[in-house]
Motif scaffolding. Structure first.
Motif, PDB file in Angstrom:
ATOM      1  N   LYS A  92       0.825  -1.220   0.000  1.00  9.86           N
ATOM      2  CA  LYS A  92       0.000   0.000   0.000  1.00  9.86           C
ATOM      3  C   LYS A  92       0.854   1.262   0.000  1.00  9.86           C
ATOM      4  N   SER A  93       2.110   1.145   0.370  1.00  9.09           N
ATOM      5  CA  SER A  93       2.985   2.314   0.547  1.00  9.09           C
ATOM      6  C   SER A  93       3.425   2.896  -0.794  1.00  9.09           C
ATOM      7  N   ALA A  94       4.192   3.986  -0.710  1.00  7.20           N
ATOM      8  CA  ALA A  94       4.688   4.664  -1.911  1.00  7.20           C
ATOM      9  C   ALA A  94       5.659   3.800  -2.714  1.00  7.20           C
ATOM     10  N   ASP A  95       6.191   2.728  -2.132  1.00  4.89           N
ATOM     11  CA  ASP A  95       7.067   1.823  -2.882  1.00  4.89           C
ATOM     12  C   ASP A  95       6.308   1.101  -3.983  1.00  4.89           C
ATOM     13  N   PHE A  96       5.003   0.905  -3.773  1.00  4.95           N
ATOM     14  CA  PHE A  96       4.212   0.147  -4.732  1.00  4.95           C
ATOM     15  C   PHE A  96       2.964   0.929  -5.158  1.00  4.95           C
ATOM     16  N   LEU A  97       1.805   0.605  -4.619  1.00  2.00           N
ATOM     17  CA  LEU A  97       0.550   1.183  -5.101  1.00  2.00           C
ATOM     18  C   LEU A  97       0.321   2.616  -4.641  1.00  2.00           C
ATOM     19  N   ASP A  98       0.939   3.019  -3.532  1.00  2.00           N
ATOM     20  CA  ASP A  98       0.777   4.377  -2.992  1.00  2.00           C
ATOM     21  C   ASP A  98      -0.702   4.734  -2.892  1.00  2.00           C
ATOM     22  N   VAL A  99      -1.425   3.950  -2.115  1.00  2.00           N
ATOM     23  CA  VAL A  99      -2.884   4.087  -2.058  1.00  2.00           C
ATOM     24  C   VAL A  99      -3.338   5.420  -1.469  1.00  2.00           C
ATOM     25  N   ALA A 100      -2.465   6.103  -0.726  1.00  2.00           N
ATOM     26  CA  ALA A 100      -2.830   7.414  -0.189  1.00  2.00           C
ATOM     27  C   ALA A 100      -3.055   8.415  -1.317  1.00  2.00           C
ATOM     28  N   LYS A 101      -2.331   8.255  -2.423  1.00  2.00           N
ATOM     29  CA  LYS A 101      -2.471   9.147  -3.577  1.00  2.00           C
ATOM     30  C   LYS A 101      -3.340   8.538  -4.671  1.00  2.00           C
ATOM     31  N   PHE A 102      -3.230   7.233  -4.841  1.00  2.00           N
ATOM     32  CA  PHE A 102      -3.912   6.562  -5.954  1.00  2.00           C
ATOM     33  C   PHE A 102      -4.793   5.452  -5.388  1.00  2.00           C
ATOM     34  N   GLY A 103      -5.937   5.837  -4.893  1.00  2.00           N
ATOM     35  CA  GLY A 103      -6.798   4.906  -4.163  1.00  2.00           C
ATOM     36  C   GLY A 103      -7.588   3.937  -5.025  1.00  2.00           C
ATOM     37  N   LYS A 104      -7.688   4.205  -6.329  1.00  2.00           N
ATOM     38  CA  LYS A 104      -8.531   3.370  -7.183  1.00  2.00           C
ATOM     39  C   LYS A 104      -7.726   2.773  -8.341  1.00  2.00           C
ATOM     40  N   ILE A 105      -8.054   1.544  -8.664  1.00  4.55           N
ATOM     41  CA  ILE A 105      -7.599   0.881  -9.884  1.00  4.55           C
ATOM     42  C   ILE A 105      -8.834   0.732 -10.761  1.00  4.55           C
TER      43      ILE A 105
END
Length: 206
Positions: A92-105
């Motif tokens: 979930k972190s900025a190393d991978f999906l960075d869900v804080a910024k990019f919450g949706k796929i």
């Protein structure tokens, strides 16, 4: 880390008495009988699998003209579950999906082509980590539309899959240069995503 997307429609345990029902209709994914899964190589040793728990989507489908199929889907990236809380937080972190910024796929289809019996090749835009790329979903084992004996509603099922390269979506973390067996990356670049789904017809407005 490449994200393999495999979209696979769960038939569930329902046995459909398929009819000649063939009018164009809209279906919504049934979250109870649908799974959105993925797999990624780890240190060249094995494939780590996981799933996304929260998602939604619609399918417009006409059994007589399946090439007119339209698909829209949205996944809550923060709902990832690999069976390990520490690993989930890292993904979930900025190393991978960075869900804080990019919450949706998201996936939005652009076209579809018939591919053998009960199959389609569905081309569309897949957006991950804020990056949009064109992909082709391999859809197989389309089941239905058919009337479920459980809820007396029309259901549509099937299977779809796609393999993507995570670096194409600007997800480039490589384990700090650590390599595994035979020099393979700590986290593979290819990601396979598979969705096993059941969808239920949305009543038309009168």
């Amino acid at each position: 880390m490449r994200l393999k997307l495999t979209l696979s429609v769960l038939s569930t345990s329902i046995l459909f008495p398929f009819s000649s029902y063939a009018l164009a209709a809209k279906y919504e994914l049934d979250p109870v009988h649908t799974k959105v899964e993925f797999g990624v190589r780890h240190l060249g040793i094995n494939t780590v699998k996981g799933e996304f728990k929260k998602f939604s989507g619609t399918i417009e489908y006409d059994a007589k003209n399946p090439q007119n199929t339209k698909v829209k889907a949205e996944i809550d990236a923060s709902s990832i579950d690999t069976g390990n809380e520490k690993r989930d937080e890292h993904v979930k972190s900025a190393d991978f999906l960075d869900v804080a910024k990019f919450g949706k796929i998201t996936f939005v289809s652009k076209s579809a082509k018939i591919n053998g019996k009960n199959g389609l090749k569905v081309t569309g835009d897949l957006t991950i980590h804020g990056v949009t790329k064109s992909v082709v979903l391999d859809v197989t084992d389309i089941a239905g539309p058919g009337l479920s004996p459980l809820d007396k509603k029309q259901h549509l099922g099937g299977s779809a899959s796609v393999k993507i390269v995570r670096q194409d979506y600007d997800i480039k973390w490589n384990g700090g240069g650590m390599t595994g067996i035979a020099g393979e990356a700590a986290v593979g670049n290819d990601v396979k995503i598979q969705i096993d789904l059941d969808s239920i017809e949305v009543p038309s407005a009168k």
